[in-house]
Write a protein that holds these residues in place. Sequence first.
Motif, PDB file in Angstrom:
ATOM      1  N   THR A 178       0.849  -1.185   0.000  1.00 52.96           N
ATOM      2  CA  THR A 178       0.000   0.000   0.000  1.00 52.96           C
ATOM      3  C   THR A 178       0.885   1.236   0.000  1.00 52.96           C
ATOM      4  O   THR A 178       2.001   1.204   0.529  1.00 52.96           O
ATOM      5  N   PHE A 179       0.412   2.282  -0.634  1.00 51.10           N
ATOM      6  CA  PHE A 179       1.107   3.565  -0.531  1.00 51.10           C
ATOM      7  C   PHE A 179       0.104   4.701  -0.652  1.00 51.10           C
ATOM      8  O   PHE A 179      -0.921   4.586  -1.324  1.00 51.10           O
ATOM      9  N   THR A 180       0.409   5.781   0.048  1.00 54.18           N
ATOM     10  CA  THR A 180      -0.410   6.985   0.017  1.00 54.18           C
ATOM     11  C   THR A 180       0.445   8.130  -0.491  1.00 54.18           C
ATOM     12  O   THR A 180       1.533   8.382   0.039  1.00 54.18           O
ATOM     13  N   GLY A 181      -0.019   8.813  -1.536  1.00 54.74           N
ATOM     14  CA  GLY A 181       0.752   9.902  -2.112  1.00 54.74           C
ATOM     15  C   GLY A 181      -0.075  11.154  -2.293  1.00 54.74           C
ATOM     16  O   GLY A 181      -1.304  11.099  -2.408  1.00 54.74           O
ATOM     17  N   HIS A 182       0.605  12.290  -2.292  1.00 52.53           N
ATOM     18  CA  HIS A 182      -0.044  13.577  -2.531  1.00 52.53           C
ATOM     19  C   HIS A 182       0.895  14.452  -3.347  1.00 52.53           C
ATOM     20  O   HIS A 182       2.113  14.327  -3.257  1.00 52.53           O
ATOM     21  N   LEU A 183       0.339  15.334  -4.156  1.00 51.40           N
ATOM     22  CA  LEU A 183       1.146  16.210  -4.989  1.00 51.40           C
ATOM     23  C   LEU A 183       1.724  17.359  -4.178  1.00 51.40           C
ATOM     24  O   LEU A 183       1.142  17.782  -3.174  1.00 51.40           O
ATOM     25  N   VAL A 184       2.879  17.851  -4.617  1.00 53.08           N
ATOM     26  CA  VAL A 184       3.487  19.023  -3.989  1.00 53.08           C
ATOM     27  C   VAL A 184       3.197  20.241  -4.856  1.00 53.08           C
ATOM     28  O   VAL A 184       3.073  20.132  -6.078  1.00 53.08           O
ATOM     29  N   GLU A 185       3.108  21.404  -4.222  1.00 54.47           N
ATOM     30  CA  GLU A 185       2.800  22.636  -4.948  1.00 54.47           C
ATOM     31  C   GLU A 185       4.060  23.227  -5.559  1.00 54.47           C
ATOM     32  O   GLU A 185       5.132  23.236  -4.948  1.00 54.47           O
ATOM     33  N   GLY A 186       3.936  23.698  -6.786  1.00 54.95           N
ATOM     34  CA  GLY A 186       5.045  24.352  -7.449  1.00 54.95           C
ATOM     35  C   GLY A 186       5.318  25.728  -6.865  1.00 54.95           C
ATOM     36  O   GLY A 186       4.464  26.316  -6.195  1.00 54.95           O
TER      37      GLY A 186
END
Length: 252
Positions: free
Chosen positions: A164-172
């Motif tokens: 399992t993995f949980t990911g989120h985008l980073v803001e530019g």
Amino acid sequence: MKTVSLALLAAVMATSLALGAPKEEKTKLTKWKITGQLEEACSCNAACPCWFDSKPTRATCGGNQVLFIQKGNYGNVKLDGLAVANYAQSPENQTMMDSFGKWNFSTNYIDEKASPEQRKALEAIAAAVLPSNNGSKNFKTVYVPITRKIEGKDHIITIGNVATFTGHLVEGGLGGSSKITNPPGADPLHHQYAQGKTTKMTYNDSDQNWDWTDTNYMLGTFTLDSDQYAKFAAGLAQKMAKKEKTESAEKK
């Protein structure tokens, strides 16, 4: 990308399009097309240096590529709503590209809910798009449930009871998401992707026991087909030939 990488990848892409084809279609290449989203994470710090032919930030790079197919077909076989994934790991202190074919392991996960005919189709597409058995001689295929849940900014991906993995985008820096376009290791699947980080990533299969946080995460969209990958293979072969010609001339 080094000569050995181009040679391996060219051979892989040129031959893998036909792998896994149903028996009645062995005499011809089956046309396929898939559209969907790529979910990807690995043990490197963001952004993953492997796509720039650099060494991983840990001794090895262990990671995954998960394709969630929104709409697709392999010949007449429909693949809408199915998923396929690959988990793999590079050898210590080697780049992913230079060590391709000699990775510690490579394991494909095929959506358990696929019918026998759909499983064969997903295996054939995975052979062309994902590292599969071309990345490592230590290869296996497993059939498991593959799910994704989106809660706010978090994408939570589960591969059976092993990962399992949980990911989120980073803001530019100027707002919006941070995107990487056409990195040196780009293939049609990775022509562009949004950069992020994991909250947590675990994996317990293939003699591994991963448990990492705050590592590399990538989110992409794709529309891929067999003609595109045939063209990609031809392009790699041309680059290989040009590079070999240049190196041969330099030795004289």
